[in-house]
Design a protein around this motif. Structure first.
Motif, mmCIF file in Angstrom:
data_model
loop_
_atom_site.group_PDB
_atom_site.id
_atom_site.type_symbol
_atom_site.label_atom_id
_atom_site.label_comp_id
_atom_site.label_asym_id
_atom_site.label_seq_id
_atom_site.Cartn_x
_atom_site.Cartn_y
_atom_site.Cartn_z
ATOM 1 N N GLU A 1159 0.838 -1.245 -0.084
ATOM 2 C CA GLU A 1159 -0.062 -0.045 -0.130
ATOM 3 C C GLU A 1159 0.996 1.139 0.080
ATOM 4 O O GLU A 1159 0.646 2.137 -0.639
ATOM 5 C CB GLU A 1159 -0.924 -0.031 1.053
ATOM 6 C CG GLU A 1159 -1.917 -1.005 1.169
ATOM 7 C CD GLU A 1159 -2.711 -1.100 -0.046
ATOM 8 O OE1 GLU A 1159 -3.167 0.058 -0.445
ATOM 9 O OE2 GLU A 1159 -3.560 -2.129 -0.421
ATOM 10 N N PHE A 1160 1.972 1.289 0.874
ATOM 11 C CA PHE A 1160 2.930 2.317 0.797
ATOM 12 C C PHE A 1160 3.456 2.722 -0.527
ATOM 13 O O PHE A 1160 3.678 3.598 -0.922
ATOM 14 C CB PHE A 1160 3.884 2.093 1.799
ATOM 15 C CG PHE A 1160 3.284 2.491 3.341
ATOM 16 C CD1 PHE A 1160 3.720 3.978 3.859
ATOM 17 C CD2 PHE A 1160 2.809 1.553 4.200
ATOM 18 C CE1 PHE A 1160 3.258 4.219 4.926
ATOM 19 C CE2 PHE A 1160 2.009 1.908 5.373
ATOM 20 C CZ PHE A 1160 2.383 3.287 5.902
ATOM 21 N N HIS A 1161 3.931 1.492 -0.980
ATOM 22 C CA HIS A 1161 4.413 1.473 -2.473
ATOM 23 C C HIS A 1161 3.558 2.080 -3.391
ATOM 24 O O HIS A 1161 3.952 2.832 -4.190
ATOM 25 C CB HIS A 1161 5.057 -0.022 -2.662
ATOM 26 C CG HIS A 1161 5.642 -0.121 -4.082
ATOM 27 N ND1 HIS A 1161 5.985 -1.071 -4.856
ATOM 28 C CD2 HIS A 1161 6.612 0.848 -4.717
ATOM 29 C CE1 HIS A 1161 6.433 -0.942 -5.981
ATOM 30 N NE2 HIS A 1161 6.968 0.473 -5.724
ATOM 31 N N LYS A 1162 2.334 1.711 -3.391
ATOM 32 C CA LYS A 1162 1.536 2.301 -4.477
ATOM 33 C C LYS A 1162 1.265 3.962 -4.266
ATOM 34 O O LYS A 1162 1.172 4.610 -5.170
ATOM 35 C CB LYS A 1162 -0.133 1.643 -4.038
ATOM 36 C CG LYS A 1162 -0.015 0.266 -4.636
ATOM 37 C CD LYS A 1162 -1.529 -0.313 -4.298
ATOM 38 C CE LYS A 1162 -1.514 -1.799 -4.529
ATOM 39 N NZ LYS A 1162 -2.743 -2.487 -4.274
ATOM 40 N N SER A 1163 1.377 4.315 -3.045
ATOM 41 C CA SER A 1163 1.487 5.624 -2.688
ATOM 42 C C SER A 1163 2.396 6.490 -3.378
ATOM 43 O O SER A 1163 2.444 7.461 -3.897
ATOM 44 C CB SER A 1163 1.147 5.964 -1.351
ATOM 45 O OG SER A 1163 0.969 7.258 -0.941
ATOM 46 N N MET A 1164 3.544 5.846 -3.131
ATOM 47 C CA MET A 1164 4.828 6.435 -3.697
ATOM 48 C C MET A 1164 4.925 6.477 -5.053
ATOM 49 O O MET A 1164 5.159 7.088 -5.776
ATOM 50 C CB MET A 1164 6.355 5.443 -3.078
ATOM 51 C CG MET A 1164 6.318 5.517 -1.704
ATOM 52 S SD MET A 1164 7.500 4.399 -1.016
ATOM 53 C CE MET A 1164 8.849 4.879 -1.646
ATOM 54 N N GLN A 1165 4.481 5.383 -5.815
ATOM 55 C CA GLN A 1165 4.263 5.332 -7.270
ATOM 56 C C GLN A 1165 3.230 6.206 -8.016
ATOM 57 O O GLN A 1165 3.464 6.871 -9.007
ATOM 58 C CB GLN A 1165 3.813 3.842 -7.567
ATOM 59 C CG GLN A 1165 4.734 2.614 -7.417
ATOM 60 C CD GLN A 1165 4.039 1.226 -7.840
ATOM 61 O OE1 GLN A 1165 3.069 1.074 -7.678
ATOM 62 N NE2 GLN A 1165 5.036 0.669 -8.600
ATOM 63 N N ALA A 1166 2.107 6.515 -6.992
ATOM 64 C CA ALA A 1166 1.292 7.619 -7.501
ATOM 65 C C ALA A 1166 1.845 9.082 -7.802
ATOM 66 O O ALA A 1166 1.552 9.857 -8.335
ATOM 67 C CB ALA A 1166 0.052 7.547 -6.565
#
Length: 1592
Positions: A1159-1166
């Motif tokens: 979930e944290f990785h997705k926020s960073m990717q966004a």
């Protein structure tokens, strides 16, 4: 009196007091030391007021009687005692003196008590034998019965009889003896001595030692009265109290420090001691002899000095016999007559006499010199003539010595003359014997060089008798002198000849031809000697050759040769001129003038229309002038006259036509818009006209005036015709508006300024002259090559290929090493070679030390560079991405740009700083430097307009990297204003060094998300999510507290019990981090964001470099990991863009559940590779605030204040209006400038708008203000960096007033919206309207919709239209239904705080306001009364009334709840007093305390409502006034004081807690922080008037 048989009568002037007097007398007379007495008894007779002292010893009695003075102290007064041997009878009549034991035998008054008689006036005529016979006859005794001691020094003798009766007999009969009378002798008895003379004392004997030794009875001594030390005679006089001690001390041998001493009786009347037989042993010392120089003896006798010496020696008891050089010295008999004669005087006489003779002869001197007879014969007369009267001369031919004697000064004077003369004569004799003659060959030019070098003079100085002569015809040098002198001099000349230097000098053939014709030796002397140049020139093999002694002289001679001689060539364009008679006559005259009697010039026709004049420069020049003057009259030329300014050219053309229209032989052409005047015609006339115009231009005065006021150019252009006419008429002065380039014209009126907290641009005062106008104009005309970017603020960024040392910008930047050596780096070496060595010296002198620190900027002038100034800076070595070197390079770029702006530089050139040997990545350098320039551009530089990057063409890699950077920015393009602040802070790329670990850079922060155990982290800080009291021990919190240990748990308990903001920091305990930060987070993403931001700020404040977070809120709070990740990213962005982050670099997030990492990785990717978010509008900010989204400024702890405040994008400054002036006098120019400046400034106006809502201006508002300033040409300075944001307007009056009105309308609109939202927020606390959604869940309306519904409901409207989920609905208040196109929702109204009215209030019975009088016996009355009388006991309480105002109470509770939530605690309320008048009671009861009445009583600490801690303050007549009934009034109010600070005059609201965040204010202010006595609030609902006290 029994054993006490020796009485003494005591009388004194004392007050009768028997007991005290007897005690005082007893103490005094029993002390041998004080009175001389001893054991005694005292009787006191009150009738006669006298006392009798009875001594046990007769000696004590005698000692007391012999002492002259007796003094005692009675009642602090000195009393003199009269002591006598007569007793007092009981009747008080005087009795007779009594003897010991009351003896009946009367004492004979004439009885003699001594056996020694003193004979006085005993002269030398009285022989010792005659005196003895005389004594035998008079006293009828034999010579064995007496002895005589002669004291010659006082003409006295002492006769000592063995029988006292014989002494009495002698004393009675001596005056009757005829012979006694014949010698005129007299006799008297010698007193009994009380002193002794002690001689032969050791040198270190002290008075104390003598006193201790001679007081001892064992040594025969006794009490001592005084001691007189005579150290020079090694003696002392000791005076005893009792005379008997004198006799007893003589009878024993005395030792001092084991050294035997002699003791003799000493008589004060004789002032000497009696030595008895010891005196008779003194005899005169024996004579002795002392030899002196025979020559000196002759001098003494010859000059009659012997008598003076004899007289001098008599003063020392010496008779000197100086009949021969062996002086005999004999003692005089007077030696034995010295009064103070001792044995020492006898023993030391010989040594003293010898010393005194040496002293008297010390002013004389003798000197002996060895001289042979031959020398003496030649010098005798000269030396004898030199002898003065105070010297005697004696020559001993046998010994070969010459002796001089006499006074020391005369001998010394003659000695130097004698030595010099003898030495000279001796040398002459020696020279005559050994003189030789030699010759050596020497070229003439070499000899003259050596002669000029001083070879002859040095030889003469060294050998004055040596003769040197040069024979030029033979080219030989002749020496005559001693062989060693000749040899030394010859060798020195040969050595000098080895130093001879020669140099060939190339000269023009025409000049060589002249030199051949003149005498080279003579000419060399004329041209070199006056300048002290030691050189000769000669023509050798057709070449000029210079000879000298040194390279320096060769250089100077060559220079002088070129200066003295010259050759001038004249172009004879018209060959026919040489055939004219005028030319032939001129040529003949020139030869006659300059070549008679000596040749000084040569005129030659060189052909091809050329003529040369060669020779001595001065004459050549004069001849050249004559010839060229002749030629010039017939040669046509064109010339240009340069002028400094276009205004000067126009002034000459229009105002001074007479200066150029008078000559018909010259055509004059004025270059339109240029800076030169073209002339054409005959050379002579053109030159004449040019000179005249140059004189005219130099006599005229020009100046410039730069006015930075906005609208100055506009005003001038509108009034140009009028202004130029007035200045020309009144001051004869021409004025012109200086035209700027197109770019400057386009941006001339863009002058919006945004103020920051640390940037205070240094600008010139309006009206200051511009110094570099023409230079900057020229710079704008140059053609640009390469890429160019222009920021929205008008700053041009230009990329060029080339060499930095050739840059023509105002400033160039030079990268140097720390040791300041400019030759060590490529760029600095190139700059040094072009600028010259002066640049290196200037750098070292400017910094004043041996080295510089990284980031230092040293400013010097450019010297031979084309720039004005050089900034030398020390760039660091690349640190492989650690961060510090990049930070240093950014600061270097910013500092250079700011310094250039401060120095008013127009342009600056940078090399590729950091690239190359310093190791910075090639792509990083241009990116980093461009980012910093864009940041600087937003400061709206006033002077700096161009920034150049100069990149070497040979460095293709750097050129390509800069080209890419410029291309990425877009040539001649710039992002929108809103985006510029974010371009320099993009999110970086995501990297994954290991599986499950993700990294990203956000500005200067490095974010790392991974799964793991937070207790194992070695970051500076780890974060613990805890409970409100910080004692939570579940999940991650349990692991952290157990790992840290009991000490950390105890610290949490202690800190948690104290006031806090939901965040504390403790020690690490057993964990590997430096500190632990514990936070309490609510189940709210916005609260999590707020706490994360607070932790980041705390880390920065405490200078921590790294921090580790858990996944806050995802565990027990149950918040989705995606939401937590989003608020984390938002908090990091806000922190990174808040200001300059100096310490915190790394942020880690440790996720306990591995699946959440995704979930944290997705926020960073966004957010990967995207810009930072844009700022919110003021409406959004207000909406967020009133819906619970607090700004980060409300979080605690507060961060340290940043060095540079980062605010909204800035706008552009004013381009000054530059005026050029020209007049015939400086006074006229000055007056014209003053007139124009005053005229423009009078039209100027400054106005300041102050309002807290300025801080809420949005980008759209800024654009509107920009449009206003562009439309009306007004300078606008917007400052929102402190607690009092303001907008300053400056420009023409009419324009300022227009803009002021427009901006105030904007502010009013913001205030209306803010007021509406505030009203909605308050209303949302009172009433909540809800609608039931499709899933049957009640949902509250937003605050504004809630307000609209409540207003319509209160207004008794039947229905109101509004939007729900973007659909139009109609709400019916009777049915409480919301309807639209067949869709119906239920709505309901909920009174939120209706039950919050205090339970102790009386029923309201549907009334809004009630006043309830308290019963005097109630507890409530007593509590209020006790608070009042605690400080107002002198007043009487009449009644106390409780104010029950429902709406006022609810508003107060809402405000209290807001402050409690903001401060994270409920300890914000106090009960305070407020004095008032009877006229204000009804208003306050109904509406509360109104700030509009502030100032009525006090405004010292701000314009708010004042409350006192103690009632006595409010009871003062100033605040609580008396009504007609004699009563006074005071409220006991509830006041929400919250967090407070000290107030100040003029405050309209509390100041901000942090100046960098003006929206986070204190809740109230006080008079003092330490035990405040007064509180001031600025919100009407912040206080509730609970009780009204009526008193008198």
């Amino acid at each position: 009196m029994g054993d006490y048989a020796y009485p003494v009568v005591i009388l004194g002037n004392w007050t009768p007091n028997a007991a005290k007097l007897k005690n005082k007398l007893q103490i005094y007379f029993q002390s041998p030391k004080k009175s001389g007495g001893g054991d005694c008894k005292v009787e006191y007779d009150e009738n006669s007021n006298s006392a009798t002292v009875w001594f046990k010893s007769g000696d004590a009695r005698e000692n007391v009687l012999q002492r002259k003075d007796h003094v005692i102290v009675i009642d602090s007064k000195l009393v003199n005692l009269n002591v006598s041997s007569k007793t007092q009878t009981k009747s008080g009549t005087s009795g007779q003196e009594v003897t010991p034991q009351a003896a009946a035998i009367p004492e004979n008054k004439n009885r003699l008590v001594t056996d020694r008689i003193v004979l006085e006036n005993v002269t030398e005529n009285v022989q010792k034998d005659i005196l003895g016979l005389m004594v035998e006859k008079i006293s009828n005794v034999s010579e064995d019965d007496f002895s005589v001691e002669w004291i010659y020094c006082i003409n006295k003798a002492v006769i000592s009889f063995t029988n006292i009766n014989d002494a009495s007999e002698f004393l009675a009969n001596c005056s009757k003896d005829r012979r006694f009378q014949q010698y005129n002798l007299s006799a008297r008895p010698l007193e009994q001595p009380t002193s002794v003379m002690v001689e032969n004392l050791p040198s270190d004997t002290t008075e104390e030692l003598l006193e201790l030794s001679f007081e001892r009875e064992k040594n025969g001594g006794g009490p001592i009265k005084a001691i007189k030390m005579m150290p020079e005679e090694q003696a002392a006089i000791i005076t005893f109290i009792a005379p008997k001690a004198v006799e007893t001390v003589q009878n024993k041998k005395q030792y001092i420090s084991k050294v035997p001493v002699r003791v003799y009786p000493y008589y004060e009347s004789l002032e000497t001691a009696l030595y008895g037989k010891d005196r008779s042993l003194w005899n005169l010392p024996k004579p002795f002899t002392q030899s002196i120089s025979h020559t000196l003896w002759i001098f003494l006798n010859k000059k009659n000095h012997t008598g003076m010496i004899k007289e001098h020696m008599k003063n020392y008891f010496c008779e000197a016999d100086i009949d021969t050089s062996t002086v005999k010295l004999s003692p005089l008999p007077d030696l034995l007559k010295r009064r103070d004669l001792t044995v020492k005087h006898i023993d030391d006489w010989q040594n003293n006499t010898r010393y005194m003779l040496h002293e008297v002869l010390s002013k004389y001197k003798t000197f002996e010199y060895h001289v042979c007879a031959s020398v003496w014969s030649k010098t005798e007369k000269y030396i004898e003539n030199a002898v003065q009267g105070d010297v005697t001369l004696e020559f001993d031919s046998a010994k070969g010595t010459l002796t001089i004697a006499g006074l020391a000064e005369g001998v010394d004077s003659l000695k130097s003359v004698l030595e010099e003369t003898l030495q000279k004569v001796t040398s002459q004799i020696e020279r005559e014997k050994n003189t030789v003659s030699e010759m050596m060959e020497l070229e003439s030019h070499v000899f003259y060089v050596l002669q000029k070098d001083g070879i002859q003079q040095r030889a003469r100085d060294k050998f004055p008798e040596l003769k040197i002569d040069y024979k030029p015809q033979d080219k030989k040098l002749v020496f005559v002198g001693l062989s060693n002198e000749v040899l030394v001099t010859r060798n020195e000349i040969l050595e000098k000849m080895l130093q001879i230097k020669q140099k060939r000098v190339q000269v023009e053939p025409s000049l060589l031809s002249f030199l051949v014709k003149v005498d080279n030796m003579e000419m060399s002397s004329e041209i070199f000697s006056p300048y002290n140049i030691n050189a000769q020139y000669q023509i050798h093999q057709g070449v000029v050759q210079i000879t000298s002694i040194s390279e320096q002289a060769l250089f100077e001679a060559e220079t002088q040769l070129k200066n003295v001689f010259m050759s001038q060539t004249i172009d004879m364009e018209d060959k026919e001129l040489l055939r004219k008679p005028e030319w032939l006559n001129l040529e003949a005259d020139l030869r006659k003038i300059y070549n008679s009697p000596k040749i000084t010039i040569e005129i030659k026709h060189a052909g091809n229309g050329k003529m040369t004049i060669s020779g001595i420069s001065h004459n050549v020049k004069m001849a050249y002038e004559d010839v060229s003057g002749f030629v010039n009259k017939n040669t046509h030329i064109e010339e240009c006259v340069p002028v400094q300014s276009v205004v000067l050219l126009k002034f000459i053309q229009e105002v001074k036509p007479e200066s150029w229209k008078t000559s018909k032989n010259v055509a004059v052409d004025f270059e339109i818009g240029g800076t030169q005047i073209k002339l054409s015609g005959g050379r002579f006339y053109v030159q004449e006209m040019k000179t005249s115009l140059l004189q005219l231009t130099s006599s005229l005065h020009i100046d410039s005036l730069r006015i930075s006021k906005p609208g100055a150019r506009k005003f001038y252009l509108e009034k140009e015709k009028m202004i130029t006419g007035i200045l020309m008429k009144d001051y004869n002065c021409m004025v012109m508006l200086q035209e700027e380039s197109i770019t400057a014209q386009e941006t001339e009126e863009d002058h919006m300024v945004w103020a920051t907290s640390t940037m205070n641009s240094s600008k010139k005062q309006d009206g200051e002259p511009s110094q570099n106008i023409n230079k900057y104009q020229a710079g704008k005309q140059k053609t640009r090559e390469g890429a160019e970017i222009q920021t929205k603020e008008g700053l041009s960024i230009i990329l060029r290929k080339g060499n930095i040392q050739d840059a023509t910008s105002t400033v160039i930047v030079n990268s140097i090493s720390e040791d300041l050596d400019l030759s060590k780096r490529g760029v600095s070496l190139a700059i040094l070679q072009t600028a010259g060595s002066q640049l290196q010296d200037a750098v070292r002198e400017e910094i004043g030390k041996a080295s510089a620190d990284i980031g230092d900027v040293i400013v010097t002038e450019g010297y031979r560079l084309q720039c004005l100034t050089v900034f030398h800076t020390v760039c660091p070595q690349w640190d492989n991405g650690a961060g510090q070197s990049e930070k240093d390079l950014r600061e270097i770029v910013q500092n250079c740009l700011k310094l250039a702006e401060k120095a008013e530089a127009r342009s600056i050139s940078f090399p590729a700083i950091g690239a190359g040997k310093l190791g910075f990545p090639t792509d990083l350098v241009p990116k980093l430097m461009l980012e910093e320039i864009f940041i600087f551009s937003k400061l709206c530089p006033f002077y700096l307009k161009e920034v150049f990057f100069i990149v070497s063409p040979s460095d293709t890699e750097t050129v390509e990297s800069f080209s890419r950077a410029f291309k990425s920015q877009g040539l001649n393009e710039e992002p929108e204003a809103e985006q510029l602040a974010h371009d320099v802070g993009l999110f970086g790329q995501i990297s994954s060094p290991t599986k499950g670990t993700y990294r990203m850079q956000i500005r200067h922060l490095f974010l790392e998300v991974l799964s793991g155990d937070i207790t194992k982290q070695t970051t500076d800080v780890i974060v613990n999510s805890s409970s409100p009291d910080f004692t939570l021990k579940t999940g991650v919190s349990k692991a952290i507290l157990e790992g840290a240990g009991q000490a950390v748990e105890s610290e949490c308990v202690e800190l948690g019990s104290q006031p806090n903001c939901g965040i504390i920091m403790t020690a690490p305990g057993n964990l590997p981090c430096r500190n632990i930060i514990h936070v309490y987070v609510k189940n709210d993403p916005m609260d999590i964001k707020e706490k994360i931001l607070s932790v980041l700020l705390m880390c920065e404040e405490n200078e921590f470099n790294s921090v580790s977070f858990p996944a806050l809120g995802t565990g027990r709070g149950g918040i989705p990991a995606s939401s937590v990740a989003d608020v984390l990213m938002e908090a990091l962005v806000e922190f990174a863009t808040r200001g300059k982050v100096q310490h915190l670099q790394t942020v880690k997030v440790l996720v306990f559940q591995t699946e959440m990492v995704a979930e944290f990785h997705k926020s960073m990717q966004a957010r990967e590779s995207t810009a930072l978010p844009k700022q919110k509008s003021w409406f959004s900010k207000l909406t967020d605030f009133f819906h619970g989204e607090k700004t980060s400024s409300e979080s605690k702890p507060k961060p340290k204040k940043s060095n540079t405040h980062i605010s909204r994008p800035m706008q552009r400054n004013t381009i000054p209006a530059s005026f050029l002036f020209c007049a015939e006098s400086l006074q006229d120019v000055t007056k014209a400038k003053e007139y124009l400046e005053d005229l423009i400034l009078k039209e100027q106006m400054e106005k300041t708008i102050k309002d807290r809502c300025i801080a809420l201006l949005t980008t759209e508002n800024i654009k509107q203000i920009q449009e206003l300033q562009k439309q009306h040409r007004v300078r606008i300075t917007l400052d929102d960096t402190n607690s009092h944001p303001c907008i300053q307007l400056e420009g023409l009056t009419r324009d300022v007033m227009t803009v002021d009105s427009e901006i105030r309308d904007m502010i009013k609109e913001i205030e209306r919206a803010e007021s509406l939202l505030r009203e909605a927020k308050i209303q949302s606390y009172l009433v909540q309207w809800q609608f039931v959604s499709q899933d049957d869940k009640p949902e509250p309306f937003d605050a504004l919709t809630n307000l609209s519904l409540e207003k319509a409901f209160q207004s008794k409207e039947s229905q109101v239209e509004l939007k729900i989920e973007n659909k139009d609905f109609r709400v019916n208040f009777q049915t409480l239904k919301a309807e639209t196109w067949g869709v119906t929702f239920d709505v309901k109204r909920i009174d939120l705080i209706g039950a919050s009215i205090p339970n102790y209030w009386d029923p309201m019975n549907h009334s809004e306001i009630k006043l309830i009088e308290l019963k005097t016996d109630s507890k409530e009355f007593q509590e209020v009364n006790d608070m009042f009388v605690a400080t107002c006991s002198n007043f009487t309480v009449k009644k106390i009334e409780r104010i029950q105002n429902t709406s006022l109470w609810k508003s107060y509770q809402i405000k209290k709840r807001q402050i409690d939530e903001k401060n994270n605690h409920s300890n914000n309320e106090k009960q305070l007093f407020h004095g008032t008048s009877v006229d204000s009671i009804q208003k306050i009861n109904a509406h509360g305390f109104n700030r509009s009445f502030c100032g009525k009583n006090a405004v010292v600490y701000g314009n708010g409502t004042y409350f006192a801690v103690e009632a006595k303050y409010s009871a003062h007549s100033t605040y609580s006034t008396v009504d007609n009934l004699g009563q006074k009034y005071m409220y006991l109010a509830r006041v929400v004081v919250g967090n407070y600070t000290r107030g100040g005059k003029g405050l309209r609201e509390p100041p901000p807690k942090d100046p960098s965040n003006p929206t986070d204010l204190y809740d109230s202010v006080v008079d003092k922080m330490d035990n405040p006595e007064m509180f001031v609030v600025f919100h009407d609902v912040q206080a509730y008037p609970e009780y009204l006290i009526t008193f008198s």
